[in-house]
Design a protein around this motif. Structure first.
Motif, PDB file in Angstrom:
ATOM      1  N   GLU A   1      26.378 -37.349  -3.272  1.00 51.88           N
ATOM      2  CA  GLU A   1      27.137 -38.064  -4.307  1.00 51.88           C
ATOM      3  C   GLU A   1      28.521 -37.421  -4.388  1.00 51.88           C
ATOM      4  OE1 GLU A   1      27.279 -38.762  -9.079  1.00 51.88           O
ATOM      5  OE2 GLU A   1      25.381 -38.066  -8.227  1.00 51.88           O
TER       6      GLU A   1
ATOM      7  N   GLU B   1      32.324 -36.535  -5.754  1.00 53.08           N
ATOM      8  CA  GLU B   1      32.889 -36.383  -7.101  1.00 53.08           C
ATOM      9  C   GLU B   1      33.618 -37.671  -7.477  1.00 53.08           C
ATOM     10  OE1 GLU B   1      35.264 -32.906  -6.702  1.00 53.08           O
ATOM     11  OE2 GLU B   1      33.543 -31.561  -7.022  1.00 53.08           O
TER      12      GLU B   1
ATOM     13  N   LYS C   1      29.697 -33.688  -5.028  1.00 53.31           N
ATOM     14  CA  LYS C   1      29.243 -33.322  -6.360  1.00 53.31           C
ATOM     15  C   LYS C   1      27.778 -32.886  -6.323  1.00 53.31           C
ATOM     16  CE  LYS C   1      28.569 -35.461 -10.879  1.00 53.31           C
ATOM     17  NZ  LYS C   1      28.430 -36.783 -11.504  1.00 53.31           N
ATOM     18  N   GLU C   2      26.968 -33.692  -5.611  1.00 53.10           N
ATOM     19  CA  GLU C   2      25.540 -33.407  -5.602  1.00 53.10           C
ATOM     20  C   GLU C   2      24.943 -33.783  -4.253  1.00 53.10           C
ATOM     21  OE1 GLU C   2      21.725 -34.055  -8.547  1.00 53.10           O
ATOM     22  OE2 GLU C   2      23.353 -35.506  -8.605  1.00 53.10           O
TER      23      GLU C   2
END
Lengths: 388, 221
Positions: A211, A213, A91-92
Motif C-alpha cells: 500500500e 503512502e 506505507k504498508e
C-alpha cells in the motif's frame, strides 16, 4: 384480426416444420446463453480478483502469470517483505499466499474447488473490510482458526465453531465470509504461518501487497520496487488491468462472433421456414388482399408468426442455456450443480436475459423481411386463378 | 348506375406475344340488377370480374363504380372500396382454413374496424341467414362444399356491399347444391337490393338472372 390465434393454428397445421424450426432456434439460443453465461462468469471472476487490492501494488515473482490480483505459480522469499518496507513511499506491506486448487481431491478431500489465502492474522481485518462483505462469527484470531467462504460453508453445511480437516490439520472455523465475490465465497482464509505449514511453503510467499503512502506516486513506487529488488514484478492496478484486458477482449470477441454466427443461422432458418409458410398460404394471402386487407395486416401476419417462433425459441433457449451454463460451471469446478442452481440468476443475469431476448427479437424481425416482401409481392390475380 | 365500364380492355403479355383477355367491353349495370356473364373457360369472365372488382387494373378503358372513376383512385382507396362496397364469392370458396366459419365471416368486418361484439352479432346473423348458425364454430375442412360456399356468401355480405361479384359460384358444387346456392344468392340480393354479377358457364344459373351476357374471346355480347 386474431393474428396470434391464426399463427398458433398455422403452427399446428405445420407442426413438424414448426417444431424443427423452433428446435433450431432453441438450440442456437441455448448455445448462445450457455457460452455467454460461462464467459460472463469467467469475466466476473477475473474482475472480482481485483476487489481486494484496489489502488495497491502487487509484487510477485517475475515468471508468474498474474490475473488481476491473483498470481498463478511461482513464489518469492518472505525476506522480501523487509526489503519492501524500506522503500520510499511504501506505507504498508502484506505478504500473502494463494493456493489455487482447480481439481477435485488433489489437496483436500472436502474442498473440491477452492482458493486458500494465507496472510498475517493482524492484516485480515483491514484486508476484508470492504463494502458488501459480512462475517458470520469472528475473524480468525489464532493460528488454527480459519475463515471459510459462504459457498463452501453452504456446500458442506459448515458453521462457525465447526472443525475441519485440511491435509490432516484440524482447523476451527471462526467465521463464514458472506458477500457478492465469487472468489471469496470459495476461499479458505487463514494465517500465513498455518498456510505455509500446511502447504509446505516454508519461508516462501506468493506475493506481497504494497500500500503506497497517500502522497506517493504509485507508478514511481512500483518502478522503485522493481529497480531495487531482483526478479520481481511490481504491478499497479492499471498495469494489472492492462494485462487482463487482452484476455477479456479476446473472450468478448469470440462471444460476439459466436452470437453473430448463431443468430445469422437462426435468422436464415426462420426466413426459409417462413418463406415456405407464405408460399403455402399464397391463396389465403391473395384472398385477404382481394377482400380488402391492407398491406399492414399481411405484414403483421408474417411478423407475428416469425416473432412467435423466435420468442418461443428465445425463452426455451434461455431455460436450456441457463441449465447448460449451470452444468458447465459445475463440471469444470466440481462444485455440485445444486449450488449453481440456487444462484441461477447470478449465472443467467437479468442483463444477459434481456440482451438475448432483444437479440432474438431483432433477429426475428430481420428474418421476417424476406418472407414479408415475398408475401406483399404475391400476384393476386394469378394466385386466385391458379388451380390447387 | 352502380357499375359502368367504358372501352374496357385488358391485354396480358406472355413472352413476346400479347393476349387480349378483355376487348373493348362497355357495360352499364343498374342498382339491384342480377347479371350473368356466360361463356366458356378462357373467355375472359374472371378477368372482367377482377377489373370490375378493382383487383386488377385495365390496360385501356375505365371502370366507374357508383359514378366514381376508379382509374383516378390510389391503391388504398381501391382497397377500401373492395372492403366496404364489394363482396367477392370465389369458385373454390377461398375460406381461410385456419379460421372457423364465424371467424371467416367476421374477417371483412374486422378489417373494416367493427367492434368484436358487432362482428360476432352480424356474423351469427349472416350465418343464420345462410342456414349455418349451428356450424359457426366448425373449420372449413369440417364443412361440406355446399356449406363452405354458404360461408363464403355470408362473408361476401359481411360489410353490407352494394355489389357482389361471384366467379363460378357453383363450379365446385353438384347441380342440386349449385341450384340451392344460386337461389340463396338470388333471394339475398333481392331482399337487400344488392347488384350481383355472376360469371358462369352454367345455363341454369344464368336463367334466374335479370340480364344475361355472352362472353367470347374477351368480347361481351
Amino acid at each position: 384480426m386474431r393474428f396470434i390465434a391464426m399463427c398458433f393454428r398455422n403452427f399446428k397445421r405445420r407442426r413438424l416444420r414448426t417444431i424443427l424450426c423452433l428446435s433450431g432456434c432453441t438450440l442456437a439460443v441455448t448455445f448462445l446463453v450457455g457460452v455467454g453465461a460461462s464467459i460472463l462468469r469467467a469475466t466476473t471472476i477475473i474482475w472480482d480478483m481485483n476487489m481486494l487490492f484496489e489502488n495497491e501494488i502487487v509484487v510477485v515473482s517475475r515468471d508468474v502469470l498474474v490475473i488481476q490480483g491473483f498470481p498463478i505459480g511461482g513464489t518469492i522469499p518472505q525476506t522480501i517483505v523487509d526489503e519492501l518496507g524500506g522503500i520510499e513511499g511504501v506505507k504498508e506491506v502484506i505478504p500473502m499466499i494463494f493456493v489455487i486448487e482447480l481439481r477435485d481431491g488433489k489437496i483436500s478431500r472436502i474442498f473440491p474447488a477452492n482458493i486458500t489465502i494465507g496472510l498475517p492474522l493482524e492484516k485480515i481485518p483491514s484486508t476484508f473490510s470492504f463494502t458488501g462483505i459480512g462475517v458470520e462469527g469472528n475473524l480468525p484470531r489464532e493460528r488454527k482458526e480459519v475463515l471459510v467462504g459462504g459457498s463452501i460453508a453452504d456446500q458442506y453445511g459448515l458453521s462457525a465453531g465447526d472443525v475441519i480437516s485440511l491435509k490432516g490439520e484440524n482447523l476451527t472455523i471462526s467465521g463464514i465470509l458472506r458477500g457478492p465475490s465469487m472468489i471469496l465465497s470459495r476461499s479458505i482464509i487463514m494465517s500465513l504461518k498455518t498456510c505455509q505449514e500446511i502447504y509446505k511453503y516454508s519461508g516462501q510467499i506468493s506475493m506481497v501487497v504494497v500500500e503506497p503512502e497517500a502522497a506517493a506516486d504509485v507508478k514511481k513506487v512500483a518502478c522503485e520496487i522493481e529497480s531495487k529488488i531482483n526478479f520481481v514484478m511490481a504491478l499497479t492496478e492499471n498495469e494489472r488491468n492492462e494485462l487482463t484486458k487482452p484476455v477479456l477482449d479476446e473472450l468478448n470477441f469470440w462471444n460476439n462472433g459466436l452470437r453473430l454466427l448463431l443468430l445469422s443461422i437462426s435468422a436464415m432458418l426462420i426466413a426459409v421456414v417462413e418463406v415456405m409458410n407464405v408460399s403455402e398460404s399464397r391463396r389465403d394471402i391473395a384472398t385477404l388482399v382481394a377482400i380488402g386487407a391492407p398491406k399492414v395486416a399481411i405484414l403483421k401476419m408474417v411478423i407475428a408468426e416469425v416473432a412467435l417462433i423466435g420468442l418461443s425459441g428465445g425463452f426455451l433457449g434461455l431455460i436450456f442455456g441457463g441449465l447448460a451454463a449451470v452444468s458447465l460451471a459445475s463440471s469444470y469446478t466440481h462444485i455440485p450443480i445444486q449450488m449453481f442452481i440456487q444462484s441461477f440468476f447470478q449465472l443467467v443475469t437479468p442483463q444477459l436475459t434481456i440482451e438475448v431476448l432483444v437479440l432474438t427479437l431483432t433477429t426475428c424481425c430481420l428474418s421476417a423481411v424476406i418472407p414479408a416482401m415475398f408475401a406483399l409481392r404475391i400476384n393476386v390475380n394469378e394466385t386466385l386463378r391458379a388451380e390447387y | 348506375m352502380i357499375v359502368e365500364t367504358r372501352n374496357l380492355t385488358k391485354i396480358y403479355h406472355v413472352g413476346s406475344s400479347a393476349i387480349t383477355a378483355i376487348n373493348d367491353v362497355n357495360l352499364k349495370i343498374e342498382k339491384g340488377t342480377i347479371i350473368s356473364i356466360v361463356g366458356p373457360s378462357g373467355a375472359g369472365k374472371t378477368t372482367l370480374l377482377n377489373l370490375i372488382g378493382l383487383i386488377d387494373k385495365p390496360t385501356f378503358g375505365k371502370v366507374f363504380l357508383g359514378g366514381i372513376d376508379t382509374s383516378l383512385l390510389g391503391e388504398n382507396e381501391r382497397r377500401k372500396i373492395r372492403l366496404t362496397r364489394i363482396g367477392f364469392i370465389f369458385q373454390t370458396f377461398n375460406l381461410l382454413p385456419h379460421l372457423t366459419a364465424i371467424e371467416n365471416v367476421e374477417l371483412p368486418m374486422a378489417l373494416a374496424g367493427f367492434t368484436q361484439r358487432k362482428q360476432k352479432e352480424r356474423a351469427l346473423q349472416l350465418l343464420s341467414l345462410v342456414g349455418l348458425d349451428k356450424r359457426a364454430n366448425h373449420f372449413p375442412k369440417q364443412l361440406s362444399v355446399g356449406e363452405m360456399q354458404r360461408v363464403a356468401i355470408a362473408r361476401a355480405l359481411a360489410n353490407n356491399p352494394s355489389l357482389i361479384l361471384a366467379d363460378e359460384p357453383t363450379g365446385e358444387l353438384d347441380s342440386k347444391t349449385g341450384m340451392e346456392i344460386i337461389r340463396l344468392l338470388h333471394d339475398l340480393c333481392r331482399e337487400e337490393n344488392i347488384t350481383m354479377i355472376v360469371a358462369t358457364h352454367d345455363e341454369k344459373t344464368a336463367k334466374i338472372s335479370d340480364v344475361v351476357y355472352q362472353m367470347l374471346d374477351g368480347k361481351l355480347k
